[in-house]
Design a protein around this motif. Structure first.
Motif, PDB file in Angstrom:
ATOM      1  N   SER A 260     -71.691 -16.046  17.887  1.00 53.82           N
ATOM      2  CA  SER A 260     -70.881 -17.324  18.093  1.00 53.82           C
ATOM      3  C   SER A 260     -69.555 -16.929  18.048  1.00 53.82           C
TER       4      SER A 260
ATOM      5  N   VAL B 277     -83.026 -13.036  13.044  1.00 54.03           N
ATOM      6  CA  VAL B 277     -82.945 -12.161  11.884  1.00 54.03           C
ATOM      7  C   VAL B 277     -83.540 -12.737  10.694  1.00 54.03           C
TER       8      VAL B 277
ATOM      9  N   SER C  84     -63.155 -22.378  10.810  1.00 51.37           N
ATOM     10  CA  SER C  84     -62.356 -22.768  11.850  1.00 51.37           C
ATOM     11  C   SER C  84     -62.462 -21.530  12.855  1.00 51.37           C
TER      12      SER C  84
ATOM     13  N   LEU D 168     -79.781 -14.639   4.140  1.00 52.46           N
ATOM     14  CA  LEU D 168     -80.204 -13.362   4.409  1.00 52.46           C
ATOM     15  C   LEU D 168     -79.480 -12.444   3.514  1.00 52.46           C
TER      16      LEU D 168
ATOM     17  N   ILE E  14     -67.948 -12.150   8.347  1.00 48.66           N
ATOM     18  CA  ILE E  14     -66.776 -12.560   9.015  1.00 48.66           C
ATOM     19  C   ILE E  14     -67.100 -14.235   9.370  1.00 48.66           C
TER      20      ILE E  14
ATOM     21  N   GLY F 191     -75.625 -13.281  14.676  1.00 48.61           N
ATOM     22  CA  GLY F 191     -75.015 -14.367  14.980  1.00 48.61           C
ATOM     23  C   GLY F 191     -73.897 -14.073  15.977  1.00 48.61           C
TER      24      GLY F 191
ATOM     25  N   ASP G 119     -67.371 -18.536   9.204  1.00 56.76           N
ATOM     26  CA  ASP G 119     -67.666 -19.681   8.403  1.00 56.76           C
ATOM     27  C   ASP G 119     -68.222 -19.318   7.050  1.00 56.76           C
TER      28      ASP G 119
ATOM     29  N   PHE H 280     -55.831 -25.184  12.656  1.00 56.90           N
ATOM     30  CA  PHE H 280     -57.035 -25.955  13.095  1.00 56.90           C
ATOM     31  C   PHE H 280     -56.471 -27.164  14.004  1.00 56.90           C
TER      32      PHE H 280
ATOM     33  N   LEU I 235     -68.019 -29.284  21.885  1.00 57.26           N
ATOM     34  CA  LEU I 235     -69.118 -29.980  21.853  1.00 57.26           C
ATOM     35  C   LEU I 235     -68.816 -31.410  21.382  1.00 57.26           C
ATOM     36  N   SER I 236     -67.942 -31.705  20.447  1.00 60.85           N
ATOM     37  CA  SER I 236     -67.728 -33.089  20.082  1.00 60.85           C
ATOM     38  C   SER I 236     -66.376 -33.792  20.781  1.00 60.85           C
TER      39      SER I 236
END
Ligand SMILES: Cc1cc2nc3c(=O)[nH]c(=O)nc-3n(C[C@H](O)[C@H](O)[C@H](O)COP(=O)(O)OP(=O)(O)OC[C@H]3O[C@@H](n4cnc5c(N)ncnc54)[C@H](O)[C@@H]3O)c2cc1C
Length: 420
Positions: A18, A88, A303, A256, A284, A16, A286, A331, A53-54
């Protein structure tokens, strides 16, 4: 410095790339990790910030690279192997390896799972097969929404879900010139995360900006018409939609971890330093559920703050330090010209105090459990957010009478109870 840091032959694999995964990779280098770092993500795009993005990204003509978490050169400079477009498919802890969709296997000495979440697509009849239905989680989703929006003559957009992502998207699409309706199943928007006073504020904000927000609307089916869709609710009401955006929450990517035998409980259960139930495997962002010492319970957060701070904690732990993850969650949300900043968790509150300022565009909502300040929601009011953060961290007792009095300047020293 621990052996891990010195050992150049050790491999840390991160699943991941991100907010959590990318920050973990760079934090590992900062902590002195000398071995290989391999970062996998199924998404082929250079890792990017999701919050815009939003918000601004949806209304701008920016390239996604302008929104990158780190430049492509930064990965090269820090010798981080970024494997994009690689999914993965399994983890084999007994052999310390991960398997990729293309069949390749990769050994690890340390593994960080940062698989985050995906949009939840509710079981609404006709939703899966209807045209121009989009979630909003990835850069590709935004590209699809923008091109569908450009193609449509009529631009009637129905957003299913009145949470932060749904509301931000509604505000952004309104800015693009869409005719926007939000349908929320609960009796009020943001019901899960804020007090009614905040729900009312945002409901009016959208109404004043020409967005219809309807509550108690349980969408039951989507009926395709010639050129568009009809969105049908349980109460029999119908809404015409050229584009439908689904913003009803997420599903955590746990498959996974579950198949690998890790302890799962509303996310991947981790300890104070983000280690999972197995040695050498960390989780780690979300996808993880951690014990928060301040609130004295396990929580799973969605967050950027949590993703970034847990990334630093995991890196420190992997490099032989003994970190304890203990932060106060925060947040934010941007809608129209309103900036909302939230700190703390309001769950369990039994009193709220709404503080107004002489500047009518600013106010703040303070959530208490008896005399304990749990959280603060600040509208266009960075001062309230900063003071709230400090008070929550330090367990400062607040003089509620002074807090309510907008003639008393918003300053930490003015608001503390004399004996705290
Ligand atoms: C539109 C939007 C607006 C938001 N706004 C805010 C905001 O204003 N403030 C805020 O704090 N938060 C906001 N958030 C939430 C924030 O973006 C998330 O909390 C954050 O992205 C979590 O980061 P993460 O790295 O844990 O997970 P994610 O960002 O979900 O990333 C997980 C990554 O793992 C990859 N992956 C998953 N499984 C695999 C696999 N098997 N193999 C390879 N790769 C895999 C995915 O492709 C993905 O890239 C927003 C989210 C969205 C979608």
């Amino acid at each position: 410095m621990s052996d891990n840091n010195k050992n150049t032959s050790q491999i840390c694999v991160i699943i991941g790339a991100s907010h959590a995964g990318v920050n973990a990779a760079f934090a590992l280098r900062k902590e002195g990790w000398k071995g290989e770092i391999i970062l996998y993500d199924a998404d082929p795009t250079l890792p990017y910030h999701r919050p815009p993005l939003s918000k601004a990204y949806l209304t701008s003509n920016d390239d996604i690279e302008q929104n990158a978490i780190k430049s492509a050169q930064s990965y090269i400079k820090d010798n981080i192997t970024l494997q994009l477009g690689h999914q993965v498919t399994s983890i084999t802890p007994s052999e310390s390896c991960v398997v990729l969709k293309n069949g390749a296997q990769q050994h690890y000495d340390k593994l960080i799972i940062a698989t985050g979440a995906r949009p939840f697509i509710p079981p609404i009849q006709g939703l899966q097969t209807a045209k121009h239905v989009y979630p909003l989680r990835t850069a590709a989703d935004v590209t699809h929404i923008k091109s569908a929006f450009a193609e449509q003559d009529q631009k009637r957009v129905v957003v299913i879900g009145g949470g932060y992502i749904g509301l931000e998207t509604a505000a952004s699409i309104k800015k693009l010139g869409g005719d926007v309706t939000v349908l929320e199943r609960e009796e009020r928007i943001l019901a899960r995360v804020t007090a009614p006073v905040m729900s009312d504020f945002f409901q009016s904000l959208h109404a004043n900006n020409g967005v219809d927000v309807f509550t108690s609307k349980d969408v039951t089916s989507i009926k395709p018409e010639n050129t568009h869709n009809k969105v049908i609710c349980a109460d029999g009401t119908e809404y015409e939609a050229d584009i439908i955006i689904v913003g009803v929450g997420i599903r955590v990517n746990l498959e996974l971890a579950e198949a690998a035998g890790l302890h799962i409980d509303n996310g991947i259960r981790v300890d104070h330093c983000t280690q999972t139930s197995m040695d050498n495997i960390y989780a780690i962002g979300d996808c993880s559920n951690h014990y928060n010492p301040h609130y004295d319970r396990y929580i799973r957060l969605e967050s950027v703050q949590n993703a970034v701070d847990q990334a630093k904690t995991a890196a420190a732990a992997i490099c032989g330090k003994s970190p304890v993850y203990n932060t106060i969650p925060w947040f934010w949300s941007d809608q129209y010209d309103v900036k909302l900043q939230m700190v703390g968790l309001s769950t369990g509150y039994n009193q709220i105090i709404v503080r107004h300022e002489t500047d009518a565009t600013k106010f703040s909502v303070w959530y208490f459990q008896d005399e304990t300040l749990l959280s603060v929601d600040a509208i266009n009011n960075a001062k309230a957010y900063v003071i709230g953060t400090k008070f929550i961290k330090d367990n400062t007792k607040v003089d509620k009478t002074k807090l309510l009095d907008s003639d008393i300047e918003l300053k930490a020293d003015n608001l503390k109870l004399d004996n705290s």
